[in-house]
Design an enzyme around this catalytic site. Sequence first.
Site, PDB file in Angstrom:
ATOM      1  N   ASP A  10      -7.382  -1.234   5.352  1.00 44.21           N
ATOM      2  CA  ASP A  10      -7.775  -0.271   4.316  1.00 44.21           C
ATOM      3  C   ASP A  10      -9.079  -0.609   3.616  1.00 44.21           C
ATOM      4  O   ASP A  10      -9.255  -0.301   2.446  1.00 44.21           O
ATOM      5  CB  ASP A  10      -6.648  -0.151   3.281  1.00 44.21           C
ATOM      6  CG  ASP A  10      -5.387   0.368   3.927  1.00 44.21           C
ATOM      7  OD1 ASP A  10      -4.307  -0.167   3.638  1.00 44.21           O
ATOM      8  OD2 ASP A  10      -5.502   1.264   4.772  1.00 44.21           O
ATOM      9  N   ARG A  52      -1.404  -7.549  -0.377  1.00 42.83           N
ATOM     10  CA  ARG A  52      -0.682  -6.301  -0.025  1.00 42.83           C
ATOM     11  C   ARG A  52      -1.493  -5.452   0.943  1.00 42.83           C
ATOM     12  O   ARG A  52      -0.939  -4.623   1.661  1.00 42.83           O
ATOM     13  CB  ARG A  52      -0.355  -5.507  -1.300  1.00 42.83           C
ATOM     14  CG  ARG A  52      -1.581  -5.003  -2.021  1.00 42.83           C
ATOM     15  CD  ARG A  52      -1.311  -4.184  -3.270  1.00 42.83           C
ATOM     16  NE  ARG A  52      -2.586  -3.907  -3.946  1.00 42.83           N
ATOM     17  CZ  ARG A  52      -3.167  -4.751  -4.779  1.00 42.83           C
ATOM     18  NH1 ARG A  52      -2.577  -5.896  -5.088  1.00 42.83           N
ATOM     19  NH2 ARG A  52      -4.341  -4.471  -5.331  1.00 42.83           N
ATOM     20  N   ASN A  53      -2.838  -5.647   0.955  1.00 44.94           N
ATOM     21  CA  ASN A  53      -3.694  -4.850   1.835  1.00 44.94           C
ATOM     22  C   ASN A  53      -4.141  -5.624   3.060  1.00 44.94           C
ATOM     23  O   ASN A  53      -5.113  -5.263   3.707  1.00 44.94           O
ATOM     24  CB  ASN A  53      -4.919  -4.348   1.051  1.00 44.94           C
ATOM     25  CG  ASN A  53      -4.547  -3.187   0.143  1.00 44.94           C
ATOM     26  OD1 ASN A  53      -3.580  -2.479   0.407  1.00 44.94           O
ATOM     27  ND2 ASN A  53      -5.272  -3.026  -0.942  1.00 44.94           N
ATOM     28  N   ASP A 101     -10.587  -3.358  -2.547  1.00 39.86           N
ATOM     29  CA  ASP A 101      -9.182  -3.571  -2.962  1.00 39.86           C
ATOM     30  C   ASP A 101      -8.539  -4.652  -2.101  1.00 39.86           C
ATOM     31  O   ASP A 101      -7.445  -4.480  -1.567  1.00 39.86           O
ATOM     32  CB  ASP A 101      -8.386  -2.260  -2.879  1.00 39.86           C
ATOM     33  CG  ASP A 101      -7.021  -2.388  -3.557  1.00 39.86           C
ATOM     34  OD1 ASP A 101      -6.184  -1.475  -3.418  1.00 39.86           O
ATOM     35  OD2 ASP A 101      -6.775  -3.433  -4.193  1.00 39.86           O
TER      36      ASP A 101
HETATM   37  C1  LIG Z   1      -5.133   1.700  -2.116  1.00 38.14           C
HETATM   38  S1  LIG Z   1      -4.513   3.175  -1.533  1.00 38.14           S
HETATM   39  O1  LIG Z   1      -5.579   3.915  -0.939  1.00 38.14           O
HETATM   40  O2  LIG Z   1      -3.789   3.841  -2.585  1.00 38.14           O
HETATM   41  C2  LIG Z   1      -3.400   2.760  -0.286  1.00 38.14           C
HETATM   42  C3  LIG Z   1      -2.115   2.364  -0.575  1.00 38.14           C
HETATM   43  C4  LIG Z   1      -1.221   2.025   0.453  1.00 38.14           C
HETATM   44  C5  LIG Z   1      -1.625   2.112   1.769  1.00 38.14           C
HETATM   45  C6  LIG Z   1      -0.753   1.788   2.912  1.00 38.14           C
HETATM   46  O3  LIG Z   1      -1.162   1.942   4.025  1.00 38.14           O
HETATM   47  N1  LIG Z   1       0.529   1.320   2.666  1.00 38.14           N
HETATM   48  C7  LIG Z   1       1.448   1.032   3.632  1.00 38.14           C
HETATM   49  C8  LIG Z   1       2.801   1.173   3.303  1.00 38.14           C
HETATM   50  C9  LIG Z   1       3.756   0.835   4.256  1.00 38.14           C
HETATM   51  C10 LIG Z   1       3.417   0.389   5.512  1.00 38.14           C
HETATM   52  C11 LIG Z   1       2.063   0.284   5.850  1.00 38.14           C
HETATM   53  C12 LIG Z   1       1.690  -0.210   7.170  1.00 38.14           C
HETATM   54  C13 LIG Z   1       0.410   0.039   7.679  1.00 38.14           C
HETATM   55  N2  LIG Z   1       0.133  -0.485   8.906  1.00 38.14           N
HETATM   56  C14 LIG Z   1      -1.014  -0.431   9.649  1.00 38.14           C
HETATM   57  C15 LIG Z   1      -0.761  -1.148  10.778  1.00 38.14           C
HETATM   58  N3  LIG Z   1       0.499  -1.619  10.768  1.00 38.14           N
HETATM   59  C16 LIG Z   1       1.045  -1.216   9.601  1.00 38.14           C
HETATM   60  C17 LIG Z   1       2.331  -1.435   9.034  1.00 38.14           C
HETATM   61  N4  LIG Z   1       3.214  -2.196   9.741  1.00 38.14           N
HETATM   62  C18 LIG Z   1       4.532  -2.488   9.396  1.00 38.14           C
HETATM   63  C19 LIG Z   1       5.064  -2.261   8.131  1.00 38.14           C
HETATM   64  C20 LIG Z   1       6.385  -2.597   7.858  1.00 38.14           C
HETATM   65  C21 LIG Z   1       7.193  -3.156   8.851  1.00 38.14           C
HETATM   66  C22 LIG Z   1       8.621  -3.477   8.562  1.00 38.14           C
HETATM   67  O4  LIG Z   1       9.387  -2.572   8.340  1.00 38.14           O
HETATM   68  N5  LIG Z   1       9.030  -4.752   8.479  1.00 38.14           N
HETATM   69  C23 LIG Z   1      10.412  -5.093   8.119  1.00 38.14           C
HETATM   70  C24 LIG Z   1      10.964  -6.061   9.160  1.00 38.14           C
HETATM   71  O5  LIG Z   1      10.105  -7.182   9.329  1.00 38.14           O
HETATM   72  C25 LIG Z   1       8.800  -6.768   9.787  1.00 38.14           C
HETATM   73  C26 LIG Z   1       8.138  -5.874   8.736  1.00 38.14           C
HETATM   74  C27 LIG Z   1       6.677  -3.391  10.126  1.00 38.14           C
HETATM   75  C28 LIG Z   1       5.340  -3.056  10.397  1.00 38.14           C
HETATM   76  N6  LIG Z   1       2.625  -0.928   7.823  1.00 38.14           N
HETATM   77  C29 LIG Z   1       1.077   0.585   4.888  1.00 38.14           C
HETATM   78  C30 LIG Z   1      -2.961   2.508   2.049  1.00 38.14           C
HETATM   79  C31 LIG Z   1      -3.829   2.832   1.025  1.00 38.14           C
END
Ligand SMILES: CS(=O)(=O)c1ccc(C(=O)Nc2cccc(-c3cn4ccnc4c(Nc4ccc(C(=O)N5CCOCC5)cc4)n3)c2)cc1
Length: 295
Positions: free
Chosen positions: A165, A151-152, A147
């Site tokens: 991921d 986004r990943n 995937d």
């Molecule tokens: C394909 S699946 O299996 O369905 C699948 C779907 C989704 C996911 C997944 O992990 N999603 C996911 C969702 C949200 C955050 C994460 C996510 C995972 N992470 C792993 C290591 N670091 C991060 C991280 N860091 C972030 C995210 C957002 C901000 C933020 O708020 N910002 C705003 C201000 O500017 C800076 C950025 C800052 C750091 N966000 C991962 C994993 C697997």
Amino acid sequence: TSPCDRQAPATAGLSHDKWEIDPHELMLLEELGSGQFGVVRRGRWRGSIDVAVKMMKEGTMSEDDFIEEAKVMTKLQHTNLVQLYGVCSKNRPIFIVTEYMRHGSLLNYLRRHKQSLNSNQDLLLDMCIQVCKGMAYLERHNYIHRDLAARNCLVGSENTVKVADFGLARYVLDDQYTSSGGTKFPIKWAPPEVLNYTRFSSKSDVWAYGVLMWEVFTCGVLMWEVFTCGEMPYGRLKNSEVVEKVQKGIILEKPKGCDKEVYEIMKKCWHALPENRPSFRNFKEQLASVSQKLL
Ligand SMILES: CS(=O)(=O)c1ccc(C(=O)Nc2cccc(-c3cn4ccnc4c(Nc4ccc(C(=O)N5CCOCC5)cc4)n3)c2)cc1
């Protein structure tokens, strides 16, 4: 070392599950985001290590299989892979603990920084090269992502970009996501052999990588153009229309402002036959030589 380590056999891994993290060593902080899989929070591990903690909503993944695989995933270590530190699997929901990436997903980063990025072709190319290095490492270890998309991927300090991921898609239970007919299946990043036979390989990851490059370079539109950035590939087309195009060999057009040579390379990822697509290994060299010319 604690007394128990002294008697531990040489392979410390056998004496205590290295991939198992004690939740008492975790301090959970603000929420970073969420999805159908649950919530992700920033955290602190052993008081000083910044982590991201994915709290997997029950019923979203086959947990026992994933926990088994986590032992392998913790061994995959590369500067362009988001490091899996371990899991908390003794209670529910299970926690997946990884290194923290402070700028969030590459897709959101591209959209947030489009003004400064779109005139910076070599920074865009450098981001693509970093992803290619992480993917070449997975390819070397016969590890398929399944995937790969902007986004990943995640962005850390000093514009480091890392692949996240990898392999997780195998454990998602939602068949809207796993079957190619499902509404959540990443159709726009899938090659013909995945659309027709769900035949995943490092070469299907290469196809997805080409689409990721397109996502990155739709940031590179010229100043006077309407800003697109991290655009959705094939725009507003329905999935069925995209499948039709991909089957006919119709590929994504060159993003405005994208260097012709870069587009020529991107196109190599979209050969109909997987064996005609480059490997990440030799792709890395081609990108490096183009970036020499561009600089
Ligand atoms: C394909 S699946 O299996 O369905 C699948 C779907 C989704 C996911 C997944 O992990 N999603 C996911 C969702 C949200 C955050 C994460 C996510 C995972 N992470 C792993 C290591 N670091 C991060 C991280 N860091 C972030 C995210 C957002 C901000 C933020 O708020 N910002 C705003 C201000 O500017 C800076 C950025 C800052 C750091 N966000 C991962 C994993 C697997």
